[in-house]
Scaffold this motif. Structure first.
Motif, PDB file in Angstrom:
ATOM      1  N   PRO A   1       0.799  -1.222   0.000  1.00  0.00           N
ATOM      2  CA  PRO A   1       0.000   0.000   0.000  1.00  0.00           C
ATOM      3  C   PRO A   1       0.839   1.283   0.000  1.00  0.00           C
ATOM      4  O   PRO A   1       0.448   2.278  -0.605  1.00  0.00           O
ATOM      5  N   ILE A   2       1.979   1.248   0.675  1.00  0.00           N
ATOM      6  CA  ILE A   2       2.854   2.427   0.657  1.00  0.00           C
ATOM      7  C   ILE A   2       3.341   2.699  -0.762  1.00  0.00           C
ATOM      8  O   ILE A   2       3.291   3.835  -1.253  1.00  0.00           O
ATOM      9  N   HIS A   3       3.806   1.659  -1.443  1.00  0.00           N
ATOM     10  CA  HIS A   3       4.301   1.839  -2.815  1.00  0.00           C
ATOM     11  C   HIS A   3       3.183   2.281  -3.757  1.00  0.00           C
ATOM     12  O   HIS A   3       3.392   3.147  -4.622  1.00  0.00           O
ATOM     13  N   LEU A   4       2.007   1.687  -3.621  1.00  0.00           N
ATOM     14  CA  LEU A   4       0.892   2.068  -4.492  1.00  0.00           C
ATOM     15  C   LEU A   4       0.527   3.532  -4.272  1.00  0.00           C
ATOM     16  O   LEU A   4       0.318   4.283  -5.230  1.00  0.00           O
TER      17      LEU A   4
ATOM     18  N   THR B   1      -8.313  -2.046  10.208  1.00  0.00           N
ATOM     19  CA  THR B   1      -9.147  -2.883  11.046  1.00  0.00           C
ATOM     20  C   THR B   1      -9.036  -2.321  12.452  1.00  0.00           C
ATOM     21  O   THR B   1      -8.157  -1.498  12.724  1.00  0.00           O
ATOM     22  N   TYR B   2      -9.894  -2.766  13.363  1.00  0.00           N
ATOM     23  CA  TYR B   2      -9.680  -2.325  14.743  1.00  0.00           C
ATOM     24  C   TYR B   2      -8.335  -2.828  15.254  1.00  0.00           C
ATOM     25  O   TYR B   2      -7.769  -2.297  16.211  1.00  0.00           O
ATOM     26  N   GLY B   3      -7.787  -3.833  14.561  1.00  0.00           N
ATOM     27  CA  GLY B   3      -6.460  -4.342  14.897  1.00  0.00           C
ATOM     28  C   GLY B   3      -5.346  -3.372  14.574  1.00  0.00           C
ATOM     29  O   GLY B   3      -4.178  -3.660  14.839  1.00  0.00           O
ATOM     30  N   GLY B   4      -5.690  -2.215  14.005  1.00  0.00           N
ATOM     31  CA  GLY B   4      -4.697  -1.166  13.804  1.00  0.00           C
ATOM     32  C   GLY B   4      -4.589  -0.254  15.013  1.00  0.00           C
ATOM     33  O   GLY B   4      -3.730   0.642  15.045  1.00  0.00           O
ATOM     34  N   GLN B   5      -5.458  -0.474  16.015  1.00  0.00           N
ATOM     35  CA  GLN B   5      -5.406   0.337  17.233  1.00  0.00           C
ATOM     36  C   GLN B   5      -5.489  -0.490  18.511  1.00  0.00           C
ATOM     37  O   GLN B   5      -5.124  -0.022  19.580  1.00  0.00           O
ATOM     38  N   ALA B   6      -5.984  -1.708  18.393  1.00  0.00           N
ATOM     39  CA  ALA B   6      -6.097  -2.601  19.541  1.00  0.00           C
ATOM     40  C   ALA B   6      -5.485  -3.942  19.153  1.00  0.00           C
ATOM     41  O   ALA B   6      -5.328  -4.236  17.961  1.00  0.00           O
TER      42      ALA B   6
ATOM     43  N   SER C   1       0.522 -10.836  16.385  1.00  0.00           N
ATOM     44  CA  SER C   1       1.566  -9.808  16.458  1.00  0.00           C
ATOM     45  C   SER C   1       1.964  -9.252  15.096  1.00  0.00           C
ATOM     46  O   SER C   1       2.093  -8.029  14.930  1.00  0.00           O
ATOM     47  N   LEU C   2       2.145 -10.104  14.099  1.00  0.00           N
ATOM     48  CA  LEU C   2       2.574  -9.608  12.784  1.00  0.00           C
ATOM     49  C   LEU C   2       1.438  -8.924  12.055  1.00  0.00           C
ATOM     50  O   LEU C   2       1.645  -7.931  11.344  1.00  0.00           O
ATOM     51  N   TYR C   3       0.223  -9.426  12.225  1.00  0.00           N
ATOM     52  CA  TYR C   3      -0.930  -8.763  11.619  1.00  0.00           C
ATOM     53  C   TYR C   3      -1.079  -7.357  12.194  1.00  0.00           C
ATOM     54  O   TYR C   3      -1.253  -6.387  11.461  1.00  0.00           O
ATOM     55  N   HIS C   4      -0.991  -7.260  13.522  1.00  0.00           N
ATOM     56  CA  HIS C   4      -1.069  -5.946  14.157  1.00  0.00           C
ATOM     57  C   HIS C   4       0.084  -5.047  13.719  1.00  0.00           C
ATOM     58  O   HIS C   4      -0.113  -3.850  13.503  1.00  0.00           O
ATOM     59  N   ALA C   5       1.258  -5.605  13.602  1.00  0.00           N
ATOM     60  CA  ALA C   5       2.405  -4.805  13.171  1.00  0.00           C
ATOM     61  C   ALA C   5       2.140  -4.183  11.807  1.00  0.00           C
ATOM     62  O   ALA C   5       2.441  -3.005  11.568  1.00  0.00           O
ATOM     63  N   SER C   6       1.548  -4.973  10.908  1.00  0.00           N
ATOM     64  CA  SER C   6       1.268  -4.459   9.565  1.00  0.00           C
ATOM     65  C   SER C   6       0.196  -3.380   9.594  1.00  0.00           C
ATOM     66  O   SER C   6       0.297  -2.361   8.895  1.00  0.00           O
ATOM     67  N   LYS C   7      -0.832  -3.558  10.415  1.00  0.00           N
ATOM     68  CA  LYS C   7      -1.939  -2.594  10.448  1.00  0.00           C
ATOM     69  C   LYS C   7      -1.603  -1.343  11.260  1.00  0.00           C
ATOM     70  O   LYS C   7      -2.029  -0.244  10.908  1.00  0.00           O
TER      71      LYS C   7
ATOM     72  N   GLY D   1      -0.127   4.377  10.886  1.00  0.00           N
ATOM     73  CA  GLY D   1       0.853   5.443  11.093  1.00  0.00           C
ATOM     74  C   GLY D   1       1.201   6.147   9.803  1.00  0.00           C
ATOM     75  O   GLY D   1       1.276   7.383   9.753  1.00  0.00           O
ATOM     76  N   PHE D   2       1.371   5.381   8.735  1.00  0.00           N
ATOM     77  CA  PHE D   2       1.715   5.959   7.435  1.00  0.00           C
ATOM     78  C   PHE D   2       0.602   6.865   6.937  1.00  0.00           C
ATOM     79  O   PHE D   2       0.843   8.027   6.549  1.00  0.00           O
ATOM     80  N   PHE D   3      -0.628   6.363   6.932  1.00  0.00           N
ATOM     81  CA  PHE D   3      -1.724   7.143   6.357  1.00  0.00           C
ATOM     82  C   PHE D   3      -2.175   8.278   7.271  1.00  0.00           C
ATOM     83  O   PHE D   3      -2.669   9.302   6.790  1.00  0.00           O
ATOM     84  N   ASP D   4      -2.011   8.143   8.564  1.00  0.00           N
ATOM     85  CA  ASP D   4      -2.328   9.241   9.474  1.00  0.00           C
ATOM     86  C   ASP D   4      -1.407  10.423   9.201  1.00  0.00           C
ATOM     87  O   ASP D   4      -1.843  11.584   9.123  1.00  0.00           O
ATOM     88  N   SER D   5      -0.133  10.149   9.038  1.00  0.00           N
ATOM     89  CA  SER D   5       0.829  11.203   8.712  1.00  0.00           C
ATOM     90  C   SER D   5       0.584  11.759   7.312  1.00  0.00           C
ATOM     91  O   SER D   5       0.615  12.979   7.091  1.00  0.00           O
TER      92      SER D   5
END
Length: 277
Positions: A111-114, A135-140, A146-152, A157-161
């Motif tokens: 998604p960053i590259h796109l 997903t809510y897994g991007g905040q909780a 762990s890896l799914y949450h890390a990705s979300k 963080g990327f899109f908020d900035s």
């Protein structure tokens, strides 16, 4: 008003439902898929308004070319949806290196590259909208993800900035945080989990594995309702930075943020004490 959308991963789940709703209302969709034949029916039914483009978002070198082709053919793209993604679950120590790489590449780096590839086009045309499916897994968090949450969390963080970065160009950014919906997400996640380590059998992670592989479990989220809200959001002013969908998402995010804020407040005196006198 007719809009043109570029959506990744339109073969199933949110991407498929969104594409069908948009085409049914008369919008145009450029949909990317890893397996072109998975959307043969859409190509046949919507010959004038649906265009499929083969793309695996983990093949980063291919992304700029697909984006250039999409803008060259349609001239203007109003909404770009970073939808392609999946869930990887299991104990962190049981995940293979390739599983880790694939999860981060699909859910975050792709998604960053796109997005980087579409931004010059959106600036040139005077604006547009970018949606990021989180997903809510991007905040909780849940144990065993762990890896799914890390990705979300990284995605958010990327899109908020990015939202503040590109707002001067009339480009709006929205992060979508749905809860569980009746898609193939859980079935797919349950089939591709990391190694099952006996040490975790009687821990919360064992319960997560059982739930993911239980064919009788059905999330409460209504996919059609969720997608209708996502689609309608592109006409909202001001642009919503986040859209929370589902009672489970609201409850999980509310609990996580409340606990996090309480923890910060409890540390106020100590935090301030470290400033220079």
């Amino acid at each position: 008003m007719t809009h043109t959308w570029l959506i990744t991963g339109v073969n199933s789940g949110f991407g498929r439902e969104m594409t069908e709703q948009l085409l049914a209302r008369g919008d145009r969709v450029i949909g990317t898929v890893r397996k072109p034949d998975s959307v043969d029916d859409l190509c046949e039914k919507y010959r004038e308004s649906f265009r499929r483009l083969p793309l695996d978002v983990t093949e980063f070198a291919a992304i700029p070319g697909v984006v250039r082709q999409a803008f060259a053919e349609y001239g203007r793209i109003d909404v770009v949806v970073n939808n392609a993604g999946y869930g990887l679950f299991g104990p962190a120590e049981g995940l293979a290196d390739e599983q880790i790489r694939q999860q981060i590449d699909t859910n975050l780096t792709g998604p960053i590259h796109l997005t980087r590839a579409v931004l010059p086009h959106l600036r040139t045309q005077g604006g547009g909208r970018i949606l990021a499916m989180s997903t809510y897994g991007g905040q909780a968090t849940h144990p065993g993800a762990s890896l799914y949450h890390a990705s979300k969390w990284g995605l958010e963080g990327f899109f908020d900035s990015l939202a503040a970065e590109v707002s001067p160009f009339n480009i709006g950014v929205t992060i979508v945080e749905p809860g569980g919906a009746r898609t193939a997400f859980r079935r797919t996640a349950g089939a591709r989990m990391g190694a099952e380590l006996s040490a975790y059998k009687d821990t919360p992670l064992g319960a997560l594995r059982a739930r993911l592989t239980d064919p009788a479990f059905a999330p409460n989220g209504d996919l059609e309702k969720m997608v209708r809200i996502i689609v309608a959001s592109i006409d909202e002013t001001p642009v919503p930075k986040r859209i929370v969908l589902g009672a489970d998402s609201y409850n999980m995010i509310h609990k996580a943020l409340s606990e996090r804020l309480a923890s910060v407040e409890a540390q106020k005196d100590r935090a301030l004490s470290t400033d220079c006198a």
